[in-house]
Design a protein around this motif. Structure first.
Motif, PDB file in Angstrom:
ATOM      1  N   ASN A   1       0.083   6.481   6.267  1.00  0.00           N
ATOM      2  CA  ASN A   1       0.254   7.529   7.281  1.00  0.00           C
ATOM      3  C   ASN A   1       1.540   8.319   7.050  1.00  0.00           C
ATOM      4  OD1 ASN A   1       2.301   5.846   8.169  1.00  0.00           O
ATOM      5  ND2 ASN A   1       1.054   4.912   9.769  1.00  0.00           N
ATOM      6  N   GLU A   2       1.726   9.330   7.913  1.00  0.00           N
ATOM      7  CA  GLU A   2       2.872  10.224   7.750  1.00  0.00           C
ATOM      8  C   GLU A   2       4.190   9.480   7.885  1.00  0.00           C
ATOM      9  OE1 GLU A   2       1.434  13.953   9.845  1.00  0.00           O
ATOM     10  OE2 GLU A   2       3.629  14.223   9.769  1.00  0.00           O
TER      11      GLU A   2
ATOM     12  N   TYR B   1     -12.904   4.248   4.992  1.00  0.00           N
ATOM     13  CA  TYR B   1     -12.457   5.639   4.841  1.00  0.00           C
ATOM     14  C   TYR B   1     -13.496   6.344   3.988  1.00  0.00           C
ATOM     15  CZ  TYR B   1     -10.675   3.703   0.433  1.00  0.00           C
ATOM     16  OH  TYR B   1     -10.566   3.032  -0.766  1.00  0.00           O
TER      17      TYR B   1
ATOM     18  N   CYS C   1       5.047   7.923   4.616  1.00  0.00           N
ATOM     19  CA  CYS C   1       5.455   8.942   3.630  1.00  0.00           C
ATOM     20  C   CYS C   1       6.869   9.433   3.925  1.00  0.00           C
ATOM     21  CB  CYS C   1       4.486  10.111   3.633  1.00  0.00           C
ATOM     22  SG  CYS C   1       2.835   9.650   3.118  1.00  0.00           S
TER      23      CYS C   1
ATOM     24  N   ASP D   1     -11.155  11.483   3.045  1.00  0.00           N
ATOM     25  CA  ASP D   1      -9.946  10.921   3.692  1.00  0.00           C
ATOM     26  C   ASP D   1      -8.899  10.546   2.654  1.00  0.00           C
ATOM     27  OD1 ASP D   1     -11.301  11.037   6.125  1.00  0.00           O
ATOM     28  OD2 ASP D   1     -12.094   8.982   5.890  1.00  0.00           O
ATOM     29  N   SER D   2      -9.341   9.883   1.578  1.00  0.00           N
ATOM     30  CA  SER D   2      -8.320   9.469   0.602  1.00  0.00           C
ATOM     31  C   SER D   2      -7.770  10.684  -0.138  1.00  0.00           C
ATOM     32  CB  SER D   2      -8.793   8.367  -0.338  1.00  0.00           C
ATOM     33  OG  SER D   2     -10.092   8.553  -0.742  1.00  0.00           O
TER      34      SER D   2
ATOM     35  N   LYS E   1      -5.178  12.138   2.051  1.00  0.00           N
ATOM     36  CA  LYS E   1      -3.942  11.335   2.070  1.00  0.00           C
ATOM     37  C   LYS E   1      -3.135  11.541   0.789  1.00  0.00           C
ATOM     38  CE  LYS E   1      -4.929   8.521   5.850  1.00  0.00           C
ATOM     39  NZ  LYS E   1      -5.049   7.190   6.426  1.00  0.00           N
TER      40      LYS E   1
END
Ligand code: SAH
Ligand code: SF4
Length: 425
Positions: free
Chosen positions: A231-232, A267, A235, A271-272, A275
């Motif tokens: 998730n953000e 997922y 990161c 989605d990947s 990301k």
């Protein structure tokens, strides 16, 4: 994970006064630390164990022990004992820290036995580690896995997720840094699950911040992440923590959403990809590596092409590629539409060729760039000192070995295929 457990077994033996033998002939104790993630790992283990039959016959006092994931599968230890009656000790994944008492039991009683605990919560921490990777060191942050991807044996042989406390992790890293280790790799089957079982609550990004706060010059790596959980916050933490490498191992497994659903990865392909784009937009110059599997049950040519398209688009900085191997007791092993072995072979060749060409491009693009290298080994024969940049890429320079364990800025001057050469600046 297995390499680190071998270091632990080595540590236990050294603490008992044993030293490393030159070869199996001269060894008093031989310990196999097995893996069962794919069938060929088990076949190799069985081949190596079988090869000791003669040696054991000629020297009955030689002790042969077999542990690791293979023995932890239901009924597997008994089968092994039947096939190789000369094995003295068969022990499970949760019995590793007790290896000293298991070996003493054998030495004192002379009797062979099987010791497999099925209670992962009874597993003890191992206090001894014979580190083999200086200046790098592996540190567990958690054990086990709750994800039950339909192809995977790990949750069955490693039990449910158990996180080590942040204090334990931080203390271990501190003591390693004090001893001069320069690169710490935090290990978990899915590091993004870290802390879910702890109170007060903490997540992996919080743990990274704590480890990053330890004094000293060292690097932090970690593996593996799960695409459903990146998730953000993670990161941003990687970006903000100066010691954390800008490198994420992000195993996509497949580019086909249909296959991913059957794999129980939770997922979709999109989605990947989103990301990966998020990681690249937040973390400067991030290296993204992956694991990809071909030949999962029901994977059609179209599904496989989606994996190829994904790989082309994602431009991974490296990929471990695997042929699906049915594992007894997992859901996927019971699925209809198992893919033909020849088709699997064709697919893996195509995928490897594609990723090789991407690796080559990355190598050529690296020429002229400046990177920070931690030197880790020296090859006497050609006088080459080797180390890794932040992304884990190997860089070679002509220099003597006294820089092992040091960081240096290096300009990449040449790419010979995927092998990179540079000069210290
Ligand atoms: N926990 C990590 C890694 C687990 S094992 C993760 O979730 O990514 C490492 C890799 O082995 C996996 O990523 C997967 O690609 C591969 N693997 C696992 N089970 C397999 C099987 N039955 N056949 C082939 N490859 C497998
Ligand atoms: Fe296996 Fe999936 Fe757990 Fe990784 S996340 S260890 S692939 S079950």
């Amino acid at each position: 994970m297995n390499e680190h457990e071998s270091e632990k077994l080595g540590g236990i033996l050294e603490n008992m006064g044993y030293i490393e033998a030159e070869n199996t002939e001269s060894a008093d104790v031989i310990v196999f630390n097995t893996c069962c993630i794919r069938e060929n790992a088990e076949q190799r283990a069985e081949g190596n164990i079988g090869a000791l039959k003669k040696l054991k016959k000629s020297n009955k006092n030689k002790i042969i022990a077999v542990g690791g994931c293979m023995t932890q599968q239901k009924g597997r230890a008994e089968l092994l004992k039947k096939k190789f009656p000369f094995i003295d000790i068969i022990f499970g994944t949760h019995n590793l820290a007790d290896f000293e008492s298991l070996l003493k039991r054998k030495l004192e009683t002379g009797k062979s036995f099987i010791e497999i605990s099925s209670d992962e919560y009874s597993m003890k921490e191992c206090n001894y580690v014979s580190r083999k990777m200086f200046p790098s060191a592996l540190v567990n942050v958690m054990y086990g896995c709750n994800n039950f991807c339909s192809y995977c044996i790990v949750p069955y042989v490693r039990g449910r997720e158990r996180s080590r406390t942040p204090e334990n992790v931080v203390n271990e890293v501190k003591s390693l840094v004090e001893k001069g280790f320069k690169e710490i790799t935090l290990l978990g089957q899915n590091v993004d699950s870290y802390g879910k079982d702890l109170t007060p609550s903490i997540d992996f990004a919080d743990l990274l911040k704590m480890v990053n706060g330890i004094d000293g010059k060292f690097r932090i790596r970690f593996m593996s992440n799960h695409p459903k959980d990146v998730n953000e916050k993670l990161c941003n933490t990687i970006k903000e923590c100066d010691k954390v490498c800008n490198s994420v191992h992000f195993p996509i497994q497949s580019g086909s959403s249909k296959v991913l659903k059957d794999m129980n990865r939770r997922y979709l392909g999109i989605d990947s990809m989103n990301k990966i784009e998020m990681m690249r937009s937040i973390i400067p110059n991030v290296y993204v590596t992956t694991d990809i599997m071909v030949g999962f049950p029901g994977e059609t040519e179209e599904d496989f092409n989606e994996t190829l398209e994904f790989t082309k688009k994602a431009r991974f900085n490296g990929a471990f590629t695997f042929v699906y191997s049915p594992r007894k007791g997992t859901k996927a092993a019971e699925m209809p539409n198992q893919v033909d072995e020849n088709v699997k072979k064709e697919r893996i060749i195509k995928l490897v060729d594609l990723q090789n060409s991407i690796n080559l491009e990355h190598s050529l693009n690296a020429v002229g760039k400046q990177v920070t290298v931690l030197f880790e080994s020296f090859n006497e024969k050609d006088g080459l000192l080797s180390g890794r940049d932040e992304g884990g890429k190997v860089i070679n320079v002509y220099h003597n070995k006294n820089l092992i364990g040091e960081f240096k800025n290096v300009k990449i001057t040449k790419a010979n295929g995927i092998t990179l050469y540079g000069e210290i600046i």
